[in-house]
Every structure is written in C-alpha cells, then in structure tokens.
Scaffold this motif. Structure first.
Motif, short mmCIF file in Angstrom:
data_model
loop_
_atom_site.label_atom_id
_atom_site.label_comp_id
_atom_site.label_asym_id
_atom_site.label_seq_id
_atom_site.Cartn_x
_atom_site.Cartn_y
_atom_site.Cartn_z
N GLN A 167 11.84 29.76 51.96
CA GLN A 167 10.55 30.38 51.52
C GLN A 167 9.34 29.98 52.35
O GLN A 167 8.34 30.70 52.67
CB GLN A 167 10.11 29.69 50.26
N LEU A 168 9.36 28.48 53.04
CA LEU A 168 8.14 28.34 53.72
C LEU A 168 8.45 29.21 55.00
O LEU A 168 7.11 29.49 55.49
CB LEU A 168 8.36 26.92 54.15
N HIS A 169 9.38 29.49 55.67
CA HIS A 169 9.29 30.13 56.78
C HIS A 169 9.20 31.67 56.58
O HIS A 169 8.33 32.13 57.32
CB HIS A 169 10.96 30.29 57.41
N GLU A 170 9.21 32.32 55.32
CA GLU A 170 8.67 33.60 54.91
C GLU A 170 7.12 33.53 54.92
O GLU A 170 6.57 34.35 55.27
CB GLU A 170 9.36 33.91 53.53
N MET A 171 6.88 32.27 54.31
CA MET A 171 5.15 32.15 54.12
C MET A 171 4.50 32.07 55.35
O MET A 171 3.13 32.11 55.19
CB MET A 171 4.93 31.01 53.19
N ILE A 172 5.05 32.08 56.42
CA ILE A 172 4.31 32.08 57.96
C ILE A 172 3.73 33.45 58.02
O ILE A 172 2.59 33.56 58.55
CB ILE A 172 5.27 31.48 58.99
N ALA A 173 4.42 34.54 57.35
CA ALA A 173 3.86 35.90 57.48
C ALA A 173 2.66 36.11 56.42
O ALA A 173 2.41 37.11 56.16
CB ALA A 173 4.94 36.68 57.62
N ASP A 174 2.37 35.13 55.60
CA ASP A 174 1.26 35.28 54.61
C ASP A 174 -0.03 35.89 54.88
O ASP A 174 -0.28 35.67 56.26
CB ASP A 174 1.06 34.01 53.84
N ALA A 175 -0.55 36.77 54.24
CA ALA A 175 -1.93 37.47 54.51
C ALA A 175 -2.97 36.35 54.73
O ALA A 175 -3.93 36.71 55.39
CB ALA A 175 -2.21 38.27 53.55
N PRO A 192 17.83 24.63 58.58
CA PRO A 192 16.47 25.15 58.05
C PRO A 192 15.36 24.47 58.45
O PRO A 192 14.10 24.68 58.51
CB PRO A 192 16.67 25.79 56.91
N ALA A 193 15.48 22.96 58.51
CA ALA A 193 14.45 22.08 58.56
C ALA A 193 13.90 21.94 59.79
O ALA A 193 12.86 21.56 60.19
CB ALA A 193 14.97 20.61 58.16
N ILE A 194 14.82 22.49 60.95
CA ILE A 194 14.22 22.36 62.30
C ILE A 194 13.47 23.77 62.57
O ILE A 194 13.68 25.09 62.28
CB ILE A 194 15.46 22.94 63.22
N PHE A 195 12.01 23.61 62.76
CA PHE A 195 11.00 24.58 62.76
C PHE A 195 10.99 25.14 64.28
O PHE A 195 10.39 24.41 65.21
CB PHE A 195 9.86 23.91 62.53
N THR A 196 11.46 26.13 64.56
CA THR A 196 11.59 27.02 65.84
C THR A 196 10.55 27.99 65.81
O THR A 196 10.54 28.82 64.83
CB THR A 196 12.96 27.50 66.06
N ILE A 197 9.82 27.98 66.79
CA ILE A 197 8.58 29.06 66.98
C ILE A 197 9.12 30.12 67.84
O ILE A 197 9.42 30.02 69.07
CB ILE A 197 7.37 28.36 67.56
N THR A 198 9.32 31.04 67.35
CA THR A 198 9.55 32.52 67.97
C THR A 198 8.24 33.23 68.59
O THR A 198 7.27 32.88 68.03
CB THR A 198 10.34 33.34 67.17
N GLY A 199 8.53 34.09 69.15
CA GLY A 199 7.53 35.29 69.67
C GLY A 199 6.68 35.72 68.45
O GLY A 199 5.50 35.92 68.48
N THR A 200 7.60 36.03 67.52
CA THR A 200 6.85 36.57 66.15
C THR A 200 5.84 35.72 65.41
O THR A 200 4.95 36.05 65.08
CB THR A 200 8.08 37.19 65.33
N VAL A 201 6.52 34.46 65.46
CA VAL A 201 5.89 33.39 64.76
C VAL A 201 4.59 33.04 65.39
O VAL A 201 3.64 32.93 64.95
CB VAL A 201 6.66 32.13 64.63
N LEU A 202 4.86 32.91 66.91
CA LEU A 202 3.47 32.82 67.71
C LEU A 202 2.48 33.76 67.42
O LEU A 202 1.20 33.49 67.20
CB LEU A 202 4.01 33.03 69.18
N THR A 203 2.79 35.05 67.44
CA THR A 203 1.81 36.10 67.21
C THR A 203 1.15 35.77 65.79
O THR A 203 -0.23 35.89 65.75
CB THR A 203 2.44 37.54 67.00
#
Length: 743
Positions: free
Chosen positions: A160-168, A198-209
């Motif tokens: 759920q936290l990984h999904e919340m990175i795309a929060d408005a 899932p505890a490993i927080f990997t920053i991808t290109g999408t997350v970077l944006t």
C-alpha cells in the motif's frame, strides 16, 4: 467509634477533579496532570481516572488525554487495553483530525497488546479520503514495522505504501517516502532478507518522476525526505543526472538550512555524472550563495554548516573561492565556530587574497583566548607552506609576533617556524638568531623539540650550537620523551658536522640515554646511533644527515574514498564528525564486538608470532630512525627513516629482518647490533672502557683517528692498534635485558 480523617495530597485532589460531574473542572484537572507530568512528577496512579475522560467531543481535551496515554502506556500495559475501543471508534470519527490523532497515538503507544488491534484501523486510514489522515497513517506503518515487521508484511501495508507514492497530495508522497526510507534502512541491516523483499525501497524512473513533481509542493521536512531519497538514486545516464540537478537547484533558495544542505548533497552526488563543463561550473556557482547565507544563522547551525562546507571544499575548492571575507571571525563567535572558520580560510587562501588573510590572522594572534591565538599562528604557518610567494610575508608576521615576548605566542611561532624550515630549507636562516634568543621562553615539549630540531639542522651555521644543545643535555633525564629524542638526534647531527667541538657532548648524551633513560624508544635510538658512529661513520652521515623531501599542505583531511562517502552523507552526523556512520552508531560497535567474540582463543598468539618480525623491523628500522620526530599533520612526504632502512638493509641480518624472512627476528636484531650466538653481550668492533669499568662502544672510532678514554680525555690511536675488549657476563645480561625491554 473512630472517625477517619480526610485524605489529602495533590494526586488525591486531581483524582477527585478528574471524576467531577463538571466538564470544565475535569478539563482543568487534565491540564494540571499534564503540567505535573511535564516537570517530572509521577502521576501514573491517575491512569484510570484520566482514561475515563478519553471519550469526549472536546478535541483539546482528547489531545491531552492521548498525550498522557503515550507517556504512561509502558508503565500501565494492563490498563491501556481499556482504551482500545475508544481508539477504534475515533478512527471512524467524522472529524479527520480525530481520525489522524487516534491512529498516530496507537502507533506511538508501543504496547504489545495494542499492536494486534492496530491493523484494521490502519488499513482504513491508509485509504482514507482525507490526505491528512493518509500521511499520518503512512508514518504509522514505519512505527509498526519497527515493532513487529512480520505484521506489516502479512497485512500488505508495504504494498500500500508503494502505491501511495503516486498519491495526488505531495505531503502524502513525502511522508510515504520517509516511511519507506526508514523501513528500507531497517531492512537492509538484516542480511537474511531476500533482495526482492517489499521492505527494500527501490527508486525507479517512474518513482523518480513522482518525487520530482512533489518536491516543490510539500513542507520543508517533506522536502528533506524526498531529497535524501534522490541522493540514493543512481541515474541511468548523464542526461538524467542533468535533469535531476536542474530540478533540485531551486531548493537552494529555501529558508531552512536542512533543505539547503540536502539539496547540495543531491547536486554533489549527481554532478559526478554530468559531462557538460559549462553546466558543472553553473551548478558550482549557484551553490555558493546559499552556503554563505547559512553563516548568518545561530552559532550551532553555523558550526554544522561550516563542517559540511569544509568537506565540500576538499572536493571542490572553487565553490567559495571568492568568498574569503565571509569567513572572517566575529568578536562574539564561539571558539568552535572560530576554529572551523580558520581551517576554511586556509583552504581558500590564494595569491590574490593572502594579504587580507595575513592581516586578519595577525589580529587574531592578539586575542585573549589562548587556544584561538595558537590556532591562528598555526594557520599563518600553513599559509606559508601552501603559498610559496607569500612565505616571506608570513615569516615577517611571525617575527612581529615573536617580538611581543608573549610566552604562548613565542612557543607556537617556534613550532610553526620549524615547519617552514622543512618546507623551504636554507631560505630563512636569518631568523635562527631570533629564535635562539627566545630559548628561555620555551616551556612546552613541542616548542622545545622544534627549536632543538632547528639547532641540530643548522648546527654548522650556529656558532654556539654546542652550548645551546648542552643546556638540554644537562637536563636530559628531566625532559619529556619527545625532547629527549630530538636532543639525541640534534647532538649527533652536531657531532657529524663539528666533530672537534662536540665529542664530549655526544659521548655524554649517548651514555645518559642508554643508561639512565627509562624510555625504550630513546634507548633504542641511542643504541642505533652508537653502533652507526662506532662502525661506519659514512653510514651514520647517510642516515642522520639524509636529505628530506619538503613537506606540503594536504588538500584533504580525510582519505579520498572516505571523502566520497561523506559527501553522500551531507547534513548528517557523519558529515559533522567527518567519520563514517558505523564508527559512532550502535550497529558498528555491535558488529565489531561480534567479530571479536568469534575469534578463536589461539588467534592472539598466532597473530603475535606473525607480527613479531614486523614489530622488530618497523620499530628498529623505520620508526626509531625517523630522526626528525616531526608530528606534522601537513606532511604527505616519505619519512627520512627510509634512508636508514636502506643503510641497515645492506647487512644480511637486516635484509632478512626487513624482508620478513628471518626464522628468528630477535637473533637477526642481535646480529645488527654486533651480537653473536644467542646473546646481545658481544662487544662491538670498536669499544673502550666506559664509566664504572663496563665496556662501551666508542662513537668516535674511525672519525679523525681519535678515541675517547674512560675518563673522557682524548688520546690518539696508533696505526694498527686494536681496542676490542670482551664484554663481561654481567654486561651481556644487562644489555640483553635492555633489548628485551624494548618489546
């Protein structure tokens, strides 16, 4: 019939008020309970009474009760369970502030019996329609992971936290990044976790944006969390690095110093992959104003900024090349700020600003703070070593300071002049008479050792060098070990340069050092000098009078690899201490202890046996023959002891010793000193009777055909005459004990 007296006491009165039928009275009692709790009074006995006031529509009162619960939940774990129903009910309250307050308090209670009831309310709050509740719930996940990681993973909170990175909402994104970063740090310390956990927080290109979009719209602490995540991201190519730098640069204008330093960290990391020189220069130019602005902060913030600026200048000295004056010390600056400013001023010193710097340092040398004065004088010496064209001006300033006759100023100036002589040999010899005239002012060991070194180095040009050194020889046993070592070397230098006038002096100092000194280092050096002078005067000159490479000012105070690591930790304690984080946090110490406990009992003995050759070779051939004893932090050159190593290695025994191939290092060391068999008692090739009838090597043998008799008078040697008396058993035993005492 007995009548019981009334119960009294502050807690009893509070308990009565907490159970009052009047709402205002109950609220006032809660405030008084919190006030008592704040000043350290024990009000845990009122837990049931405070708990009764938890169900209320008054938000202020609810906050106070929740604050009380957080403070005493650990001391009353059985009673905390009574508050669960109210917590769960509050997470469904129409007011988002109440919902957020409830979920935050449940996460802060850290009570085992509450954790199991936290999951369902947390699920609802993570999907709450209000962003304030969602951002509070995100941090609650990190707190829950710290208490019970398996509960977080089983309930899918990490997904759920990984999904919340795309929060408005940018604040939700910032808190989510902060929570994932904390969880990632905890997870990576556990080596048993799989890489795809899932505890490993990997920053991808999408997350970077998404992070770059949220960066400019969240609060200052949210920006710090996002910037720290960007610093951990590895760019795919130079274009992406340029893009990140361009998006982060606007953060330099933020009023919060933590945001500024975090932005500087991101720029310094991603600037490594930028290929365009014009962009690099532009980024460096934009970095200067915000760093200068930090110097107008309170002293504590200034110091943190200065420590980080010091690291940045070690990597890129051009960042603040035109900003020397902003680092000038103010009269009301604390000492810790002044010291950091001095270091930075020396790093920024150049031919174009050295005059202003020297004028400023001269003013500092007249301050009342002794430590600051000493460091200012040392900075003058460092400037002279760094800028050759300004060395003469620095020396003139030092002479003016010496003329003040202030004791601690004169002593520090002598130490600094020794470094200048090493950097520019045979250049400022006219200063020597002034230094020698202040001999009586010297009280500290470092100042004495520095002047002794100068006298020994320029003994051939000082007419009364024997008298000056004789003063220290007379008080040899009373001096500190560094002064003794320097006196020993200086007298030998004097003897090699003026053998006719210093024969008695060298005999006296060698005799005193080998028989009366309790320092093994001093005795070691005296024995080596005695052997060199007795057997091979040419080798003695090659060792003692060897040319030393000039010293220079090091660009960095830490190694290059450590500097790169610390630049990635800007704005953290690691960059303030200038040390890796594992050296001062618990994990590092625990890890070291664990490694130590795993070692086998026999490892110490094995390591000692393996290190014996290194100890013998290192102490006898290098450390003891580094004749200048210069503990100069500015030097990055090879020690002069290498010349001694080369001379000693010409003998087979020494060659085996230095190469580490000897089967018995102690026997080889005995061979170097002229011993035979298994003892150290054999007399050297040239010896004469010393005081008390004991045989002693003659340091003057082979120099001018002179020999020193037992009484100290000079007598010529006839050609072919041999003086090789055998050592007595008592002497052999005593010398062997001396040698074994070295180790």
């Amino acid at each position: 019939m007995s009548i019981r007296g009334p119960r009294k006491g502050e807690n009893y009165e509070l308990s009565v008020d907490l159970n009052s039928e009047y709402r205002d009275k109950r609220k006032d009692a809660i405030k008084r309970v919190i006030a008592s709790m704040t000043v350290g009074k024990d009000v845990s006995g009122l837990f049931p009474d405070v708990l009764k006031n938890m169900q209320t529509e008054d938000l202020e009162q609810k906050k106070l009760v929740y604050l009380y619960l957080m403070n005493y939940a650990k001391t009353q774990p059985e009673l905390v369970i009574l508050a669960v129903n109210t917590f769960v009910k509050d997470t469904d309250d129409p007011n988002p502030l109440v919902r957020a307050l409830a979920i935050r308090t449940m996460g802060c209670l850290r009570a085992e019996k509450i954790i199991d009831y936290l999951c369902d309310p947390l699920q609802k709050c993570l999907r709450d329609e209000n962003p304030y509740v969602r951002k509070t719930a995100a941090l609650c996940v990190a707190k829950l992971y710290d208490l019970k990681p398996e509960l977080v993973i089983d309930n899918g909170f990490l997904e759920q936290l990984h999904e919340m990175i795309a929060d408005a909402n940018p604040m939700v994104v910032a808190n989510t990044v902060g929570a994932l970063t904390d969880i990632h740090a905890s997870a990576t310390s556990n080596a048993s976790l799989p890489p795809n956990d899932p505890a490993i927080f990997t920053i991808t290109g999408t997350v970077l944006t998404k992070l770059l979009i949220a960066l400019n719209e969240c609060s200052e602490w949210g920006r710090v969390a996002i910037l720290n995540a960007l610093a951990r991201y590895t760019a795919q190519d130079d274009k992406e690095s340029e893009h990140i730098c361009e998006r982060v640069v606007p953060q330099f204008q933020h009023i919060n110093g933590s945001v500024v330093l975090a932005a500087v960290k991101v720029i310094m990391i991603h600037m490594r992959r930028v290929r365009r020189d014009d962009l690099v220069k532009q980024l460096v130019r934009k970095m200067a104003p915000p760093l200068v602005t930090l110097l107008s902060s309170p002293p504590e913030v200034q110091w943190v900024a200065l420590r980080n600026i010091n690291l940045l200048l070690q990597k890129r000295s051009d960042i603040l090349s035109n900003e020397m004056r902003v680092f000038f010390c103010k009269y009301n600056d604390p000492l810790y700020v002044k010291v950091e400013k001095l270091d930075i001023m020396v790093r920024l010193a150049g031919e174009n600003n050295v005059d202003a710097l020297l004028s400023e340092l001269k003013e500092y040398a007249s301050e009342v703070d002794v430590d600051f004065v000493r460091k200012s004088i040392k900075a003058i010496g460092q400037t002279a070593i760094k800028i050759e064209v300004a060395a003469e001006r620095c020396v003139n300033v030092l002479l003016e300071l010496i003329a003040t006759r202030v004791s601690y100023v004169v002593q520090e100036a002598v130490v600094v002049m020794k470094d200048i002589f090493r950097r520019y040999p045979a250049t400022y010899e006219g200063v020597i008479p002034t230094l020698c005239a202040n001999l009586d002012e010297l009280e500290e060991p470092e100042a004495k050792a520095s002047l002794i070194w100068i006298i020994g180095e320029y003994a051939s040009k000082i007419d009364n060098a024997d008298a000056l050194l004789g003063f220290f020889v007379d008080t040899f046993t009373e001096e500190s070990y560094p002064v003794q070592l320097q006196t020993l070397t200086a007298v030998v230098k004097l003897f090699l340069k003026k053998p006719d006038s210093s024969q008695a002096l060298v005999q006296k100092v060698l005799d005193t050092a080998t028989k009366e000194c309790d320092s093994p280092d001093v005795r070691d050096r005296a024995y080596i000098y005695w052997r060199l002078l007795s057997t091979d005067p040419a080798a003695a000159k090659a060792v003692v009078l060897a040319n030393r490479p000039p010293i220079s000012l090091s660009r960095t105070s830490v190694s290059q690899s450590l500097l790169e690591e610390l630049l990635g930790e800007i704005s953290t304690l690691a960059s303030v201490y200038h040390k890796p984080a594992e050296t001062f946090i618990g994990k590092g110490r625990i890890g070291a202890d664990a490694v130590q406990k795993k070692a086998e009992p026999g490892d110490d003995l094995l390591a000692t046996q393996k290190a014996l050759q290194t100890v013998v070779a290192g102490r006898q051939a290098e450390n003891l023959l580094d004749f200048d004893d210069d503990d100069i932090s500015t030097s990055d050159s090879q020690p002069s002891g290498l010349a001694a190593t080369q001379v000693l290695s010409q003998t087979p025994a020494a060659a085996n010793l230095l190469a580490g191939t000897s089967s018995n290092p102690l026997d080889d060391l005995v061979s170097i000193f002229g011993g035979s068999g298994g003892g150290f008692g054999a007399a050297p090739a040239s010896a004469t009777s010393g005081p008390g009838g004991a045989a002693a090597p003659d340091p003057l043998a082979g120099l001018g055909g002179l020999s020193l008799s037992g009484g100290g008078s000079m007598s010529p040697l006839t050609p072919g005459q041999s003086q090789q008396p055998q050592a007595t058993p008592q002497q052999s035993q005593g010398q062997q004990e001396d040698l074994l005492g070295l180790f």
